[in-house]
Design a protein around this motif. Structure first.
Motif: not given
Lengths: 381, 91
Positions: B15-17, B24-31, B84-87
């Motif tokens: 999740r990008f927010q 700054c913007h961050v990517l959130l993922f499990p834990e 990194k599997k973000w995309v």
């Protein structure tokens, strides 16, 4: 896995990035590796929905970003969906950490609708026999298996957590295959940590070094064959076989905030055992707790450190190790974590490893209301 | 298909927010959380599952005319992001 990604240098006190909400200590399982306290509080002291919502709001306002719903079994709280919804609306990444018991396809869907981001399911073994013996509950494996499938089918990211002990370490290859079959995204292969109830069972749980080396080899070989596909496996060796202690909680009061079912606020899951008075969210705001409370400041920085930590050039890396472990093993929470080979108490770890080869007392299954540790359920696994 | 015509998509695990406390913007993922720098954030903002790499480069060029040709910067970021599997590309 997340600890490094969340790390920050502690020039100043940053926000509690991780909020672990332990909603209830009630649990349908009886795992002997349970790291919750041996004696649990009274259910009537559990925080109300409104009290939890306030905790979430205050923590988020400080910059908390990861929210874990845990326990015990958080699904036992009927207001879980209300809390998930509130957490998600505040902008938290919401994690449900569950045994899978009490889940249903319907509840997975309702939670998704409420805004739940991720579900972590625990497994105790790679087949019904081992899993259900450790869990102390029939048909647990079958339920977990079905719910893991349903979690993926409904489009959630899924983490599987296997707590590794003597009882299941020889199943490693089957555990890896099961994780692939269930299409997990991340898999934590975490050797049991000996806190709370698990401490009493340490001799039964702690694998031998040979078993660990073998298990890690299997994981590494499996990883090499994955070619970037399938689950990401995270193998966590027990600190008992390390030469240096773990950077426990990424440093005391630096990143993690745990709130227990009765509202106690702790810098880590186990800290309640320490001879420190911890604040309660019923009396104080999260801001006051995190920034001003004596207990949260107590082990910040390095001025509290004894030797050999004080002069050690690795003190910024491991923060002297785990305060709870120092306390459990030496009786003094200020001492260097005995896991460190430089610790004058390191022989206690060597002794524990030797004792684990020949447990002298029976294995104790977790029960919620022990009459006294000598009288509780004894089961041979 | 040329690399420029490929359509990058954000992995739904992340999740990008924007995080005010982090600035700054961050990517959130499990834990977990990854903090992003400004250029990474600007690229991710444009990954909508419809735009090709070329279109993203052009949109960025329109937004930041002083930055010059961004083709290589975007390509470089996307290599990391895929690792990194973000995309991912494709379905």
């Amino acid at each position: 896995m997340a600890i490094n990604q969340l790390s920050e240098t502690q020039e100043k006190v940053g926000p509690p990035l991780w909020l672990l909400a332990e909603l209830t200590y009630d649990c349908p399982l009886h795992c002997p590796y349970c790291s919750n306290p041996s004696v649990l509080g009274d259910k009537k002291d559990e925080l109300s929905t409104e009290q939890w919502l306030k905790v979430l709001t205050e923590a988020r306002a400080m910059g908390a970003v990861q929210l874990g719903f845990s326990g015990g079994e958080p699904l036992l709280r009927k207001d879980l969906e209300t809390m998930v919804k509130h957490g998600r609306e505040l902008g938290f990444y919401t994690n449900l950490i569950t045994s899978g018991i009490g889940l249903s396809e319907k509840r997975i869907a309702t939670l998704k609708k409420s805004g739940l981001d991720h579900i972590q399911i625990s497994f105790q073994g790679a087949d019904p026999g081992v899993n259900d013996a450790i869990a102390g509950r029939g048909n647990a494996y079958e339920q977990k298996f079905k719910m893991a499938q349903a979690v993926k089918a409904q489009g959630y990211p899924m983490v599987l957590n296997f707590v590794i002990s003597k009882q299941n370490i020889t199943q490693m290859l089957d555990i890896l295959r099961l994780s692939c079959e269930l299409e997990a995204d991340y898999v934590e292969l975490a050797t049991a940590q000996y806190y709370g109830w698990a401490f009493h069972n340490r001799d039964h749980l702690l694998p031998s070094q040979e078993e660990l080396i073998e298990a890690e080899l299997i994981v590494n070989e499996f990883r090499d064959q994955q070619q970037g596909k399938g689950p990401q496996f995270i193998f966590v060796t027990p600190d008992y076989y390390e030469q240096r202690p773990k950077a426990c909680m990424n440093g005391w009061g630096s990143t993690f905030l745990t709130v227990t079912p009765d509202g106690s606020a702790l810098p880590c899951h186990s800290a309640k055992m320490l001879p420190l008075k911890f604040p309660n969210v019923k009396d104080k705001s999260i801001g006051d707790i995190w920034c001003k409370d004596f207990s949260f400041d107590y082990f910040r920085g390095d001025s509290w450190m004894p030797q050999p930590c004080q002069n050690c050039d690795e003190k910024e890396k491991d923060f002297g190790g785990c305060r709870c472990q120092a306390y459990m093993l030496t009786g003094d929470m200020h001492k260097t974590d005995p896991v460190c080979s430089k610790s004058p108490d390191h022989h206690l770890i060597e002794q524990a490893i030797a004792n684990a080869k020949k447990p002298s007392s029976p294995l104790l299954m977790r029960v919620n209301k022990p009459q006294g540790l000598t009288e509780i359920a004894r089961v041979k696994l | 298909m040329s690399e420029q015509a490929m359509i990058p998509k954000l992995n739904s695990m992340f999740r990008f927010q924007y995080e005010k406390a982090q600035g700054c913007h961050v990517l959130l993922f499990p834990e977990g959380m990854v903090k992003l720098n400004d250029s990474a954030s600007e690229i991710i903002k444009l990954i909508d599952g419809n735009s090709s790499v070329e279109q993203i480069v052009n949109l960025l060029a329109a937004q930041f005319p002083e930055a010059g040709d961004l083709t290589d910067d975007v390509a470089e970021f996307l290599i990391t992001a895929v690792e990194k599997k973000w995309v991912y590309y494709g379905d």
